[in-house]
Design a protein around this motif. Structure first.
Motif, PDB file in Angstrom:
ATOM      1  N   ARG A  88       1.271  -1.433   0.034  1.00 32.85           N
ATOM      2  CA  ARG A  88      -0.266   0.057  -0.013  1.00 32.85           C
ATOM      3  C   ARG A  88       0.935   0.930   0.169  1.00 32.85           C
ATOM      4  O   ARG A  88       0.854   2.518  -0.941  1.00 32.85           O
ATOM      5  N   ASP A 112     -11.063  12.084  -7.006  1.00 32.80           N
ATOM      6  CA  ASP A 112     -11.937  11.142  -6.427  1.00 32.80           C
ATOM      7  C   ASP A 112     -13.390  11.522  -5.626  1.00 32.80           C
ATOM      8  O   ASP A 112     -14.252  10.331  -5.892  1.00 32.80           O
ATOM      9  N   ARG A 119     -14.898   5.014  -6.153  1.00 31.54           N
ATOM     10  CA  ARG A 119     -13.947   5.407  -5.162  1.00 31.54           C
ATOM     11  C   ARG A 119     -14.860   4.462  -3.735  1.00 31.54           C
ATOM     12  O   ARG A 119     -13.616   3.941  -2.881  1.00 31.54           O
ATOM     13  N   LEU A 120     -15.765   4.270  -3.421  1.00 36.93           N
ATOM     14  CA  LEU A 120     -16.058   3.817  -2.186  1.00 36.93           C
ATOM     15  C   LEU A 120     -16.022   2.191  -2.692  1.00 36.93           C
ATOM     16  O   LEU A 120     -15.390   1.643  -1.590  1.00 36.93           O
ATOM     17  N   ARG A 122     -13.205   1.384  -4.348  1.00 37.15           N
ATOM     18  CA  ARG A 122     -11.995   0.947  -3.617  1.00 37.15           C
ATOM     19  C   ARG A 122     -11.622   1.019  -2.444  1.00 37.15           C
ATOM     20  O   ARG A 122     -10.392  -0.360  -2.273  1.00 37.15           O
ATOM     21  N   GLU A 123     -11.849   2.000  -1.978  1.00 37.58           N
ATOM     22  CA  GLU A 123     -11.922   1.613  -0.529  1.00 37.58           C
ATOM     23  C   GLU A 123     -12.529   0.669  -0.020  1.00 37.58           C
ATOM     24  O   GLU A 123     -12.019  -0.293   1.006  1.00 37.58           O
ATOM     25  N   ALA A 126     -10.258  -2.964  -0.016  1.00 36.19           N
ATOM     26  CA  ALA A 126      -9.185  -2.332   0.131  1.00 36.19           C
ATOM     27  C   ALA A 126      -9.519  -2.650   1.890  1.00 36.19           C
ATOM     28  O   ALA A 126      -8.482  -3.041   3.019  1.00 36.19           O
ATOM     29  N   LEU A 127     -10.110  -2.387   2.401  1.00 38.83           N
ATOM     30  CA  LEU A 127     -10.893  -2.661   3.697  1.00 38.83           C
ATOM     31  C   LEU A 127     -11.154  -4.339   3.990  1.00 38.83           C
ATOM     32  O   LEU A 127     -11.040  -4.072   5.220  1.00 38.83           O
TER      33      LEU A 127
END
Length: 184
Positions: A88, A112, A119-120, A122-123, A126-127
């Motif tokens: 990351r 973004d 964007r949501l 991608r987040e 990642a989470l």
């Protein structure tokens, strides 16, 4: 007259050396036209730091033969989480290097905000990835932690804390509970 010439010469010498010193500081290695650069660890550096943290944790715990059996699973999960963090950080550094204008927070938020759904996504991805690695670490840490005695548990808490997101907050928290007589 000589005093004036001498004073003027001294003033020019002092001002000149100050300017030269300032120019040398600006042109030192790692500095550029937009200011000094911060040291950025390489992938090899990050790997070496991870190896050092793992070795320090293992040495600090002074595991028994029975406890050693639980170590490999913990170490693998710890390294997996460290690798995710390293990847990351590397992506973030590459984005800044490849797109210097995006380093500005406003540029990032404008880019973004164009598509909030992407964007949501991608987040969320990642989470999910980080959550999976954290769950794996928690599952692998359980048997090891349960086999530790009270002294080892305190050392584990102190030495393994840098793997968490707020490792700098922990030391004051730990000290506060210890002063109150609470054992964790």
């Amino acid at each position: 007259m000589w005093k004036t010439v001498l004073a003027a010469t001294a003033a020019v010498a002092i001002a000149g050396t100050t300017l030269v010193y300032g120019q040398q500081r600006f042109n030192d290695a790692g500095a550029g036209p937009d200011g000094p650069r911060h040291w950025r660890p390489s992938a090899e550096d990050i790997g070496a730091f991870t190896d050092a943290r793992v070795a320090a944790l293992k040495a600090g715990l002074k595991l028994t033969v029975d406890q050693e059996k639980n170590w490999p699973a913990f170490e693998q999960a710890y390294r997996e989480l460290a690798k995710l963090r390293s990847d990351r950080m590397e992506r973030r550094f590459e984005q800044r290097r490849d797109n210097p204008g995006a380093a500005d927070q406003r540029a990032d938020s404008q880019r973004d905000s164009v598509n909030p759904i992407e964007r949501l996504q991608r987040e969320a991805d990642a989470l999910t990835t980080r959550g999976t690695a954290l769950k794996h670490l928690a599952d692998a840490s359980g048997p090891l932690y349960q086999s530790l005695d009270d002294g080892q548990k305190q050392r584990f808490l102190l030495l393994s804390r840098p793997m968490g997101p707020h490792h700098h907050d922990h030391f004051a928290f730990w000290r506060m509970h210890r002063e109150q007589g609470e054992e964790r």
